[in-house]
Design an enzyme around this catalytic site. Sequence first.
Site, PDB file in Angstrom:
ATOM      1  N   ASN A  77       0.833  -1.200   0.000  1.00 57.42           N
ATOM      2  CA  ASN A  77       0.000   0.000   0.000  1.00 57.42           C
ATOM      3  C   ASN A  77       0.868   1.251   0.000  1.00 57.42           C
ATOM      4  O   ASN A  77       1.578   1.517   0.980  1.00 57.42           O
ATOM      5  CB  ASN A  77      -0.909   0.033   1.230  1.00 57.42           C
ATOM      6  CG  ASN A  77      -1.707   1.329   1.302  1.00 57.42           C
ATOM      7  OD1 ASN A  77      -2.680   1.504   0.581  1.00 57.42           O
ATOM      8  ND2 ASN A  77      -1.286   2.262   2.153  1.00 57.42           N
ATOM      9  N   GLU A  78       0.876   1.968  -1.122  1.00 58.20           N
ATOM     10  CA  GLU A  78       1.412   3.324  -1.275  1.00 58.20           C
ATOM     11  C   GLU A  78       2.931   3.446  -1.197  1.00 58.20           C
ATOM     12  O   GLU A  78       3.454   4.566  -1.209  1.00 58.20           O
ATOM     13  CB  GLU A  78       0.752   4.302  -0.278  1.00 58.20           C
ATOM     14  CG  GLU A  78      -0.737   4.447  -0.494  1.00 58.20           C
ATOM     15  CD  GLU A  78      -1.385   5.565   0.300  1.00 58.20           C
ATOM     16  OE1 GLU A  78      -2.520   5.946  -0.050  1.00 58.20           O
ATOM     17  OE2 GLU A  78      -0.766   6.054   1.259  1.00 58.20           O
ATOM     18  N   ASN A  79       3.650   2.336  -1.170  1.00 63.70           N
ATOM     19  CA  ASN A  79       5.101   2.456  -1.023  1.00 63.70           C
ATOM     20  C   ASN A  79       5.807   2.827  -2.319  1.00 63.70           C
ATOM     21  O   ASN A  79       6.806   3.562  -2.290  1.00 63.70           O
ATOM     22  CB  ASN A  79       5.676   1.162  -0.455  1.00 63.70           C
ATOM     23  CG  ASN A  79       5.193   0.900   0.952  1.00 63.70           C
ATOM     24  OD1 ASN A  79       4.700   1.798   1.626  1.00 63.70           O
ATOM     25  ND2 ASN A  79       5.304  -0.339   1.400  1.00 63.70           N
ATOM     26  N   GLY A  94       5.090   6.400  -2.515  1.00 67.67           N
ATOM     27  CA  GLY A  94       5.882   7.133  -1.533  1.00 67.67           C
ATOM     28  C   GLY A  94       7.318   7.334  -1.980  1.00 67.67           C
ATOM     29  O   GLY A  94       7.907   8.401  -1.767  1.00 67.67           O
ATOM     30  N   SER A 106      -0.493  -0.593  -4.745  1.00 69.02           N
ATOM     31  CA  SER A 106      -1.636   0.286  -4.930  1.00 69.02           C
ATOM     32  C   SER A 106      -1.302   1.601  -4.237  1.00 69.02           C
ATOM     33  O   SER A 106      -1.054   1.618  -3.024  1.00 69.02           O
ATOM     34  CB  SER A 106      -2.895  -0.327  -4.331  1.00 69.02           C
ATOM     35  OG  SER A 106      -4.032   0.452  -4.601  1.00 69.02           O
TER      36      SER A 106
END
Length: 823
Positions: free
Chosen positions: A407-409, A412, A453
Site C-alpha cells: 500500500n502506497e510504497n 511514496g 496500490s
Amino acid sequence: MLEATPLGDGWTLRHDSEPIPATVPGCVHTDLMAAGVIPDPFLGLGETEVAWVARRDWTYEREIGGSPGQEQTDLVFDGLDTVAEISLDGRLLGTVRNMHRSYRFDVTGLSGRLSVRFVSAYAEAEAVRGRVGERPAAYAEPYQYLRKMACSFGWDWGPTLVTAGIWRPVRLERWSTARIARVRPLVTVEEGTGVVELAVDVERTRVEAPLAVEATVAGVRTRAEIEGAGGVVRLRVPDARLWWPRGYGEHPLYDVELKLLHGEDALDVWRRRVGFRTVELDRRPDAHGTGFTLVVNGERLFARGVNWIPDDVFPSRITRERYRERLEQAAGAGVDLVRIWGGGIYESEDFYDACDELGLLVWQDFPFACAAYPEEQPLRGEVEAEARENVVRLMPHPSLVLWNGNNENLWGFRDWEWEPRLAGDSWGEGYYLGVLPRLVAELDPTRPYTAGSPWSGSWEHHPNDPAHGTHHSWEVWNREDYADYRLSVPRFVAEFGWQAPPAYTTLRRALPGEELAPDSPGMLHHQKADDGNGKLERGLERHFAVPDGDFDRWHYLMQLNQARAVAAGIEHWRSHWPVCAGTIVWQLNDCWPVTSWAAIDGDGREKPLYHELRRLYADRLLTFQERDGRLVLAAVNQGREEWRGTLTLRRMSVEGEMLGRTEVELTAGARTVARVDVPRELTPLGPKEFLVADAGAVADSGADADSGTDADSAVVADSGTGADSGADAEGLRALHFPVPDREVPYPAPRFEVALAPGGITVTARTLVRDLLLQADRLDPGARADRGRVTLLPGEQVTIGVRGWKTPDAETARSALYCVETAR
C-alpha cells in the site's frame, strides 16, 4: 490418526512478577483490562494511560503434560505477536519474530512449564533499525522494522496500542508415521470442467513407510501413491457450477477432503471448501491509458469495493460471528469487493469463509504500508517465509482474486521525498517487483498479482497516474472540494474517502461525561488525522455555514457531507464505465470509536455513508453529470438485464412550483451506461431552482407547496449536491441543485411524523432536503433501514426502525434532521 489438543486454558500472564489469568488467544492489553490493571484504552483518553504496556516484556506460562501413545508430539502456534522466546521445562525451543507466521516445535517426550516470553516490539524494532539503518515512513513509529501489524503503532484513524501475546490458537499435535505438512490446491476451470490439483507435502517419522493419499470432491474420488516427501493428485469435476461474485450469480462451494493413508489406516486429513471460477486482470493499454479491469468467468466487472482494516486494534477479539456481521453489512450495501489493506494482517479463515459464502471478492494486500521497508536480514527471510505460508493458506478461497504487493510504497518512493533520503538503501522494491511476484507465480498461478496500490504498471508512468492502473485520490480530501472528484476519470480508484464522526451513541459511550464539542478533549483525541477537524470544516464550509456552538447540527452536517462527498466520486466514476472499472471506498470499518472515513463506526453502527453506499452500489443508478458543457442524465445499469423505461424530468422551484416537465425513453443495455441530454429549457437557473429525474412511477407532487395536498407519493431517492438517486421497487431518482446549499433559499421545512408498523412515516408539506433519522438517538440499539432522503412537497417516506423499545412519534421527530433545519 493425528490428534490435536487445544491449549487455550490454564495460561497466566506475569505482571510485576505476579501472575494474572490470561486468555489465549488474546493479548497483553486485553488480559490487563480483564484483571483491572489498566483502563479500557478506547474510552476517553485511556489510550495515553496504557502506553507503558508496549515498552515492557511479558511472559505467558502454563503446564503441559507428556505425550504417550504417538511417535511425535508438536507444539503448534498459529500466531505469536511478535518477538518471543519459547521454552519448555527450562529448555529453549526457539525464538520467533513474525506476527504473520505460524510455528511448530518438536516437544516429543517433553512436559512441564511452557513459557512464552515476549520482547517489547519497540525494543526489537529499534534494534533492527540500528542494524539496517534508518528508513523513511509516513508515521514516526518504527513499524517497518519488524513483521507485525503496522497499524498497532497507530494510524490516521487508529490508536497507538502496540500489542503482544498469543493472538491465534495454540495446540499440541500428536502423530505417528507421517502427517500432512502442506497442501497447495490449484483450482481451475478447463472447458467447463472443474479441476482440482492438490500438491501434497508430508513429514515422516518413518522414511520407509508406504504412503498414499485419497482425495474426494463433488463425488469424484482418486488415489495416488506418495513417494518421498510429497506428490500430486488431480481431480476433474464435469459440469462444475461456477462461483460468481455477488450480483452476478450464485456462489456454490464444494467440499474437498484429502486423507493421508498408510495401507488402509488414515494418518491425517485435510479439508477445505473450494469454488470453481476463473479470474483475470485486464491491464491492456488503450486510447485512455492502461486499464485495470477484473474479469471473473469471462465477465468484465465494475468493482464496487470497500477497503478493510482490522476490525479491532486487538484482532484476537474478533469472533467468527463478528466477521460475518461486518461482511454481511458490506454485502447489504451492494459491495462486491473487499480490499484487505496492507497495514493490517492476513485475516483469519473466518473472514475468507464468509466472503466465499457471500460472494464478496477479496483483494489481498501483502502487509506493507506507507513506509520504506528494509530488504536486509532478518526481515528478508521473514518476508519470504510469511508470503509462502499465507499464499498457500489462502489459495482454496474462491473469493480471493488478487494479490497486491503493498500500500502506497511505490508512490511514496517517488513523491514523498524518500528517494533522496534513502541514498541508494533498500526500501522494498525488491519485494514488490521481485520476491512477491516470483512467489505468487510459483505457488498460485491461478490469480493475478499487482506490485502495489497505487501502481501504474511500470516506472514509465508516475505510480499514481490516474490514466494508468490503480489510483489513490487523496488531494480532494486533503485540499479541495469534493466536487473536484469530477475533474478526472481514473482507470480504477483504489482509495478515496471523506471523514465524519461516528454515531452519536458511539461518541457518548466512548467519551463518558464529556460535554461534546468538535474541539472537546475527547473528540480531539479520537481524531487521529493530521489537521482532521480543519479539513472537515474547510470541506463543509464550501457548502454550508459551519455551525458555531451547536454540536448536534455540526454532527449531522459532517455525516451528511461525508455521504455527499463519496456520492460525488462514485456517481461520476460509475458514469464513465468501462473507462473507469472500479471504486474502493476508504473505508468500510473502524477498529475503535473515532472520527474517520469509515461507513461503519467502531461500535458497528452504520453511518449515513453506509446507506449511501447501498444507493451508489445498486445495480441501477441515475446521476446528473456534465459532459462537454452540457448537463446529461446518466443511467448506469450494472444488472444482467436490459433496463428500459420512461424517465420523467421536472424543473422545480424550492417553493414547490413545477417550472417545466418532459418524458424521455430510456434504454440501457446490461452492464452499460446510457446517457440522455437534459433539454436546455429544463436546466435550472440560479439558487431557487433544481432538477428532478425519476425512473418509475412519479406523482405530480409539489405544484403548490402550501396546498396541503395529500399526494402521499412514496419516495425512493436520496439527494444531494450534484446528482443523487435511490433504489427501491417504485423507481429511481436523481436531483441536481446548481449551487451550494449555503446559497439556496430553502423554505422553512414542514413535515408530519407518524408511527408506522416497524418504523415511522414522514410526510412533507414543503421541500425537505436530506432528511435523516439518527435512530441511535431513539435507543442505543436502534437501527434505521435507510439514510438521507429528499422529499418534495406532498411526498412521503417510511423509515424502518429495528431495536426501538418504546416507539413514540414526538421522540422520532427529535431525532430527525434535514438541511433546512441545519442551516
